[in-house]
Design an enzyme around this catalytic site. Sequence first.
Site: not given
Length: 91
Positions: A23, A53, A60-61, A87
Amino acid sequence: MNNFSKKVIRVVSKISKGKTLTYKDVATRAGNPKAARAVGNILNKYYKDCVSNKKPTIPCHRVIRSDGQTGGYAKGEKEKRKLLQKERAIG
């Protein structure tokens, strides 16, 4: 969306599969090294907006805590860990 939020989304969208940033790394690359907590809030809000939406999400993981812990995730930390292990970004 403010300028810092746009920069955060841009930085996170470029994280390659199998890689992670903290972060704090994201906050620094977006121009405000002291805004690591804000990065998490921005990503959470952005993800929820994408889902509601039906817009494409960003990886973001791939953003983790500075201490190596996975940190929060809209779908839960267990799911985040599973994605990162798949991953090969974490062991």
